[in-house]
Write a protein that holds these residues in place. Structure first.
Motif, PDB file in Angstrom:
ATOM      1  N   TRP A 285       0.834  -1.202   0.000  1.00 51.31           N
ATOM      2  CA  TRP A 285       0.000   0.000   0.000  1.00 51.31           C
ATOM      3  C   TRP A 285       0.874   1.261   0.000  1.00 51.31           C
ATOM      4  CZ3 TRP A 285      -1.187  -4.347   2.885  1.00 51.31           C
ATOM      5  CH2 TRP A 285      -2.374  -4.990   2.530  1.00 51.31           C
ATOM      6  N   ALA A 286       2.000   1.183   0.706  1.00 48.93           N
ATOM      7  CA  ALA A 286       2.915   2.326   0.715  1.00 48.93           C
ATOM      8  C   ALA A 286       3.512   2.545  -0.671  1.00 48.93           C
ATOM      9  CB  ALA A 286       4.024   2.108   1.741  1.00 48.93           C
ATOM     10  N   ARG A 287       3.883   1.452  -1.326  1.00 45.89           N
ATOM     11  CA  ARG A 287       4.447   1.586  -2.679  1.00 45.89           C
ATOM     12  C   ARG A 287       3.415   2.176  -3.633  1.00 45.89           C
ATOM     13  NH1 ARG A 287       7.024  -3.308  -1.039  1.00 45.89           N
ATOM     14  NH2 ARG A 287       5.378  -4.593  -1.923  1.00 45.89           N
ATOM     15  N   ARG A 288       2.157   1.766  -3.473  1.00 42.96           N
ATOM     16  CA  ARG A 288       1.097   2.296  -4.336  1.00 42.96           C
ATOM     17  C   ARG A 288       0.879   3.779  -4.040  1.00 42.96           C
ATOM     18  NH1 ARG A 288      -3.354   0.464  -7.267  1.00 42.96           N
ATOM     19  NH2 ARG A 288      -4.215   2.312  -8.289  1.00 42.96           N
ATOM     20  N   TYR A 289       0.921   4.143  -2.770  1.00 40.64           N
ATOM     21  CA  TYR A 289       0.755   5.548  -2.372  1.00 40.64           C
ATOM     22  C   TYR A 289       1.851   6.413  -2.993  1.00 40.64           C
ATOM     23  CZ  TYR A 289       0.665   9.682   0.630  1.00 40.64           C
ATOM     24  OH  TYR A 289       0.625  10.973   1.099  1.00 40.64           O
ATOM     25  N   CYS A 290       3.098   5.943  -2.913  1.00 40.40           N
ATOM     26  CA  CYS A 290       4.211   6.695  -3.498  1.00 40.40           C
ATOM     27  C   CYS A 290       4.030   6.853  -4.999  1.00 40.40           C
ATOM     28  CB  CYS A 290       5.537   5.988  -3.216  1.00 40.40           C
ATOM     29  SG  CYS A 290       6.009   5.973  -1.490  1.00 40.40           S
ATOM     30  N   SER A 291       3.641   5.773  -5.633  1.00 45.32           N
ATOM     31  CA  SER A 291       3.451   5.816  -7.089  1.00 45.32           C
ATOM     32  C   SER A 291       2.354   6.790  -7.472  1.00 45.32           C
ATOM     33  CB  SER A 291       3.132   4.410  -7.608  1.00 45.32           C
ATOM     34  OG  SER A 291       2.868   4.425  -8.988  1.00 45.32           O
ATOM     35  N   ASP A 292       1.248   6.783  -6.721  1.00 47.62           N
ATOM     36  CA  ASP A 292       0.124   7.665  -7.036  1.00 47.62           C
ATOM     37  C   ASP A 292       0.519   9.131  -6.952  1.00 47.62           C
ATOM     38  OD1 ASP A 292      -1.498   5.509  -7.461  1.00 47.62           O
ATOM     39  OD2 ASP A 292      -2.542   5.615  -5.541  1.00 47.62           O
ATOM     40  N   LEU A 293       1.418   9.466  -6.026  1.00 47.19           N
ATOM     41  CA  LEU A 293       1.802  10.871  -5.877  1.00 47.19           C
ATOM     42  C   LEU A 293       3.005  11.267  -6.732  1.00 47.19           C
ATOM     43  CD1 LEU A 293      -0.149  10.827  -3.363  1.00 47.19           C
ATOM     44  CD2 LEU A 293       1.412  12.519  -2.384  1.00 47.19           C
ATOM     45  N   LEU A 294       3.988  10.393  -6.820  1.00 51.69           N
ATOM     46  CA  LEU A 294       5.238  10.799  -7.464  1.00 51.69           C
ATOM     47  C   LEU A 294       5.287  10.488  -8.955  1.00 51.69           C
ATOM     48  CD1 LEU A 294       7.835   9.808  -4.712  1.00 51.69           C
ATOM     49  CD2 LEU A 294       6.588  11.954  -5.022  1.00 51.69           C
ATOM     50  N   ALA A 295       4.595   9.442  -9.390  1.00 60.59           N
ATOM     51  CA  ALA A 295       4.631   9.097 -10.812  1.00 60.59           C
ATOM     52  C   ALA A 295       4.093  10.228 -11.696  1.00 60.59           C
ATOM     53  CB  ALA A 295       3.863   7.796 -11.061  1.00 60.59           C
ATOM     54  N   PRO A 296       2.965  10.885 -11.349  1.00 63.14           N
ATOM     55  CA  PRO A 296       2.502  11.999 -12.196  1.00 63.14           C
ATOM     56  C   PRO A 296       3.521  13.144 -12.275  1.00 63.14           C
ATOM     57  CG  PRO A 296       0.758  11.269 -10.715  1.00 63.14           C
ATOM     58  CD  PRO A 296       2.012  10.586 -10.266  1.00 63.14           C
ATOM     59  N   ILE A 297       4.230  13.398 -11.174  1.00 62.70           N
ATOM     60  CA  ILE A 297       5.246  14.457 -11.191  1.00 62.70           C
ATOM     61  C   ILE A 297       6.394  14.064 -12.110  1.00 62.70           C
ATOM     62  CG2 ILE A 297       6.845  15.788  -9.768  1.00 62.70           C
ATOM     63  CD1 ILE A 297       5.023  15.231  -7.376  1.00 62.70           C
TER      64      ILE A 297
END
Length: 379
Positions: free
Chosen positions: A292-304
């Motif tokens: 869930w933490a990896r998904r959270y990071c991806s959701d926020l940082l991948a668009p940037i």
């Protein structure tokens, strides 16, 4: 973990050997040792096992390098790791034979005629035996860290690692050398001496040393003091170390804390890091291993990151520096050698990319969590 030929010949007992094949086959694994003295090359089949290091004086080939060459060819076919020749009858080898050995990554070395075969056999056998025992222990430690390990399994594995282990633990993980055999010898020396308490064992684990202290009840002393006593008793000056809290209930939890502290030390470039003193990272380190933490990071940082690639901007590096500098625009601008207004513009663009307006009160918190968790997961 396995012993390589390179690690073996780095032992002080073998420092006088003459390596004839340069760097060829230095990474070959050594799992055993054999003596070739009376078998001729044509009768050598199935005499040795893959991974064996073979030693010989080659009495049967005295004055006949063709027999020596045939033996080398057969040893390579049998999967032998390397060949050691006592320099009684052969003090040098032909360039053709050495070139053949190098092409097949087959190390050949000469050793002094005064060295007894039995000494080399004992050295290699002991090293391989202790390495195998440490590998079995390392596998058990890995099982302790498995998320699916039940409490019953954890207790069984703990007893198998040492019947003297009790209920409460302190673990310290140290990196002090890249030499695997040095680590093996250090662990063996400490475990067979009276330098450490009876309820302590040292393991070679993940390219380092893991010291496990146990007690039937807490407390067990201050972690910094216990670690200092360990290093002093062992004569070690670790490059980096991580330690759990003292008196942790359960070996699995103490082991996790020590490894998490080590990871944090690498991230923060601290030579020694204690889990009990890691502040908010006591929450972030366990969370960083969660999907869930990896998904959270991806959701926020991948668009940037995607925005940066598309428009050749530096929003992600700005976000990381912003978090590193405790969300201070002024300090972030200084770190990036940019004007403060430039940093403010980039932060507003990050908000826009993430769909967070200026009234989003948790922007700093959410961005900080994503950046910190991503850095931990990259270690």
């Amino acid at each position: 973990m396995s012993i390589t030929f390179r690690e073996l010949v780095s032992l002080p007992q073998l420092e006088s050997i003459q390596l004839l094949t340069q760097t060829a086959g230095l990474g070959n694994p050594v799992s055993g040792v054999g003596i070739l003295d009376y078998e001729y090359a044509e009768n050598m089949r199935d005499q040795f096992h893959p991974g064996d290091l073979v030693i010989s004086s080659f009495l049967f080939a005295k004055g006949r390098e063709d027999l020596l060459f045939a033996s080398v060819r057969e040893l390579i076919r049998e999967g032998v790791t390397a060949l050691g020749i006592k320099n009684v009858y052969f003090k040098s080898l032909s360039p053709e034979l050495l070139a053949f050995a190098r092409r097949h990554s087959f190390p050949i070395f000469l050793f002094d005629h005064r060295v007894m075969f039995e000494d080399i056999v004992t050295l290699i056998t002991d090293s391989c035996r202790f390495s195998a025992a440490q590998q079995r222990d390392a596998a058990k430690l890995d099982m302790l860290l498995s998320p699916s390990a039940s409490r019953g399994l954890v207790q069984d594995l703990t007893r198998e690692l040492s019947p003297l282990f009790s209920e409460y633990f302190f673990c310290a993980y140290l990196r002090c050398s890249d030499d695997f055999l040095f680590l093996l010898r250090t662990a063996e020396r400490l475990n067979s001496s009276h330098l450490l308490p009876s309820r302590c064992r040292v393991f070679v684990y993940r390219d380092g040393l893991l010291a496990v202290f146990s007690s039937p009840e807490p407390p067990m002393g201050e972690p910094a003091d216990v670690l200092a006593d360990l290093c002093r008793a062992a004569g070690l000056s670790p490059r980096s170390a991580g330690a759990s809290r003292a008196g942790v209930r359960g070996l699995d939890q103490a082991l996790r804390e020590a490894l998490w502290a080590f990871r944090l030390g690498e991230l923060s470039q601290k030579s020694v890091c204690f889990f009990g003193e890691s502040g908010v990272y006591r929450l972030l380190l366990p969370a960083s291993e969660s999907p869930w933490a990896r998904r959270y990071c991806s959701d926020l940082l991948a668009p940037i990151e995607e925005y940066d690639k598309k428009y050749r901007t530096d929003l992600l590096i700005t976000a990381r520096r912003y978090v590193e500098n405790h969300c201070s625009v002024k300090r972030t601008a200084e770190a990036l050698f940019q004007h403060e207004n430039t940093v403010r513009y980039r932060l507003s663009k990050i908000r826009e990319v993430l769909g967070m307006d200026a009234e989003h009160s948790r922007f700093d918190l959410e961005l900080s969590l994503a950046v910190l968790l991503s850095e931990l997961s990259e270690l």
